[in-house]
Enzyme design. Structure first.
Site, PDB file in Angstrom:
ATOM      1  N   GLY A 186       0.836  -1.193   0.000  1.00  0.00           N
ATOM      2  CA  GLY A 186       0.000   0.000   0.000  1.00  0.00           C
ATOM      3  C   GLY A 186       0.870   1.241   0.000  1.00  0.00           C
ATOM      4  O   GLY A 186       2.018   1.189   0.460  1.00  0.00           O
ATOM      5  N   GLN A 211       2.540   9.979   1.520  1.00  0.00           N
ATOM      6  CA  GLN A 211       3.858   9.315   1.547  1.00  0.00           C
ATOM      7  C   GLN A 211       4.717   9.663   0.347  1.00  0.00           C
ATOM      8  O   GLN A 211       5.909   9.355   0.330  1.00  0.00           O
ATOM      9  CB  GLN A 211       3.691   7.789   1.593  1.00  0.00           C
ATOM     10  CG  GLN A 211       3.176   7.260   2.912  1.00  0.00           C
ATOM     11  CD  GLN A 211       3.106   5.745   2.867  1.00  0.00           C
ATOM     12  OE1 GLN A 211       2.163   5.188   2.346  1.00  0.00           O
ATOM     13  NE2 GLN A 211       4.110   5.080   3.391  1.00  0.00           N
ATOM     14  N   CYS A 245       5.821  -0.132   7.402  1.00  0.00           N
ATOM     15  CA  CYS A 245       5.414   1.041   6.625  1.00  0.00           C
ATOM     16  C   CYS A 245       6.589   1.489   5.763  1.00  0.00           C
ATOM     17  O   CYS A 245       7.719   1.552   6.248  1.00  0.00           O
ATOM     18  CB  CYS A 245       5.004   2.154   7.583  1.00  0.00           C
ATOM     19  SG  CYS A 245       4.493   3.671   6.760  1.00  0.00           S
ATOM     20  N   LEU A 246       6.331   1.804   4.502  1.00  0.00           N
ATOM     21  CA  LEU A 246       7.412   2.241   3.611  1.00  0.00           C
ATOM     22  C   LEU A 246       8.050   3.545   4.086  1.00  0.00           C
ATOM     23  O   LEU A 246       9.178   3.854   3.716  1.00  0.00           O
ATOM     24  CB  LEU A 246       6.899   2.395   2.176  1.00  0.00           C
ATOM     25  CG  LEU A 246       6.467   1.093   1.468  1.00  0.00           C
ATOM     26  CD1 LEU A 246       5.927   1.394   0.080  1.00  0.00           C
ATOM     27  CD2 LEU A 246       7.620   0.099   1.397  1.00  0.00           C
ATOM     28  N   HIS A 248      -4.602   1.159   7.371  1.00  0.00           N
ATOM     29  CA  HIS A 248      -3.263   1.748   7.497  1.00  0.00           C
ATOM     30  C   HIS A 248      -3.114   2.910   6.514  1.00  0.00           C
ATOM     31  O   HIS A 248      -2.647   3.998   6.881  1.00  0.00           O
ATOM     32  CB  HIS A 248      -2.235   0.635   7.228  1.00  0.00           C
ATOM     33  CG  HIS A 248      -0.803   1.074   7.190  1.00  0.00           C
ATOM     34  ND1 HIS A 248       0.174   0.481   7.950  1.00  0.00           N
ATOM     35  CD2 HIS A 248      -0.151   2.028   6.459  1.00  0.00           C
ATOM     36  CE1 HIS A 248       1.340   1.063   7.698  1.00  0.00           C
ATOM     37  NE2 HIS A 248       1.173   1.997   6.790  1.00  0.00           N
ATOM     38  N   GLU A 249      -3.527   2.684   5.266  1.00  0.00           N
ATOM     39  CA  GLU A 249      -3.369   3.735   4.245  1.00  0.00           C
ATOM     40  C   GLU A 249      -4.291   4.919   4.512  1.00  0.00           C
ATOM     41  O   GLU A 249      -3.902   6.075   4.337  1.00  0.00           O
ATOM     42  CB  GLU A 249      -3.617   3.159   2.844  1.00  0.00           C
ATOM     43  CG  GLU A 249      -2.650   2.053   2.422  1.00  0.00           C
ATOM     44  CD  GLU A 249      -1.185   2.370   2.679  1.00  0.00           C
ATOM     45  OE1 GLU A 249      -0.784   3.544   2.570  1.00  0.00           O
ATOM     46  OE2 GLU A 249      -0.437   1.429   3.011  1.00  0.00           O
ATOM     47  N   HIS A 280      -2.829   7.264   6.952  1.00  0.00           N
ATOM     48  CA  HIS A 280      -1.829   8.173   6.380  1.00  0.00           C
ATOM     49  C   HIS A 280      -2.465   9.484   5.901  1.00  0.00           C
ATOM     50  O   HIS A 280      -1.848  10.541   5.987  1.00  0.00           O
ATOM     51  CB  HIS A 280      -1.127   7.527   5.181  1.00  0.00           C
ATOM     52  CG  HIS A 280       0.055   6.680   5.544  1.00  0.00           C
ATOM     53  ND1 HIS A 280       1.148   7.178   6.222  1.00  0.00           N
ATOM     54  CD2 HIS A 280       0.331   5.376   5.309  1.00  0.00           C
ATOM     55  CE1 HIS A 280       2.041   6.200   6.388  1.00  0.00           C
ATOM     56  NE2 HIS A 280       1.572   5.100   5.851  1.00  0.00           N
TER      57      HIS A 280
END
Ligand code: ZN
Length: 182
Positions: A49, A54, A109-110, A151-152, A155
């Site tokens: 994701g 991000q 997480c990226l 999660h996304e 963000h």
């Protein structure tokens, strides 16, 4: 607002944009081109994701791609889906409802390389959004997909897994987080 999708880069904590609340967007060609680029960036980084904040954009948009786990049985009739069949785009996503008692699951997480820990979330969620075709859709997700969607969406409200980790998980990742902040 014109954005060159090629110039987008994944933002790493403590980048300020990761703490900002994103604004609704219209599914214009610009936005769709960014979504397309985000799918490539997500894949290049081996993520499931990626949210617009991000990549430095205050847009309510995320992409996800959650392949089916070959070791898990596929959901039966009436059960929420737990994976996607290829990348999906969520524009202006909203939670319609959640199901079940919140439980623990390890997330990464990226934007937080090297940081993984148990996060508490409801195990299933129904979400509404606008898709790549500009049409609204609703989806009911469980398993890893439910995790990913929540999660996304977090963000887009400036919320990171650090904010939702258990106390034990937060303690365990403290030094990894500090080294990102240095
Ligand atoms: Zn993330």
């Amino acid at each position: 607002m014109t954005v060159d999708p090629k110039k987008l880069r994944i933002q790493i904590h403590p980048a300020a944009i990761l703490r900002e609340k994103a604004e609704p967007v219209d599914p214009t060609e610009d936005v769709l081109a960014v979504a397309d680029r985000m799918v490539k960036m997500m894949r290049g980084a081996d993520g499931i994701g990626l949210a617009a904040t991000q990549v430095g954009l205050r847009w309510r948009l995320f992409v996800c791609d959650v392949p089916a786990d070959p070791d898990e049985p596929s959901p039966g009739p009436g059960e929420p889906r737990v994976s996607t069949e290829g990348p999906e785009v969520y524009i202006n996503p909203e939670v319609v409802s959640t199901e079940g008692e919140p439980d623990l699951y390890e997330e990464g997480c990226l934007s937080l390389p090297g940081v993984r820990g148990d996060v508490i979330r409801p195990p299933a969620v129904t979400m509404r959004a606008i898709g790549l075709d500009g049409q609204p859709f609703e989806t009911r997700a469980g398993g890893l997909l439910a995790r990913c969607l929540q999660h996304e969406l977090d963000h887009l409200d400036g919320i990171l897994i650090l904010d939702r980790m258990t106390q034990a998980a937060r303690t365990k990742v403290r030094s990894a987080v500090r080294s990102l902040e240095r």
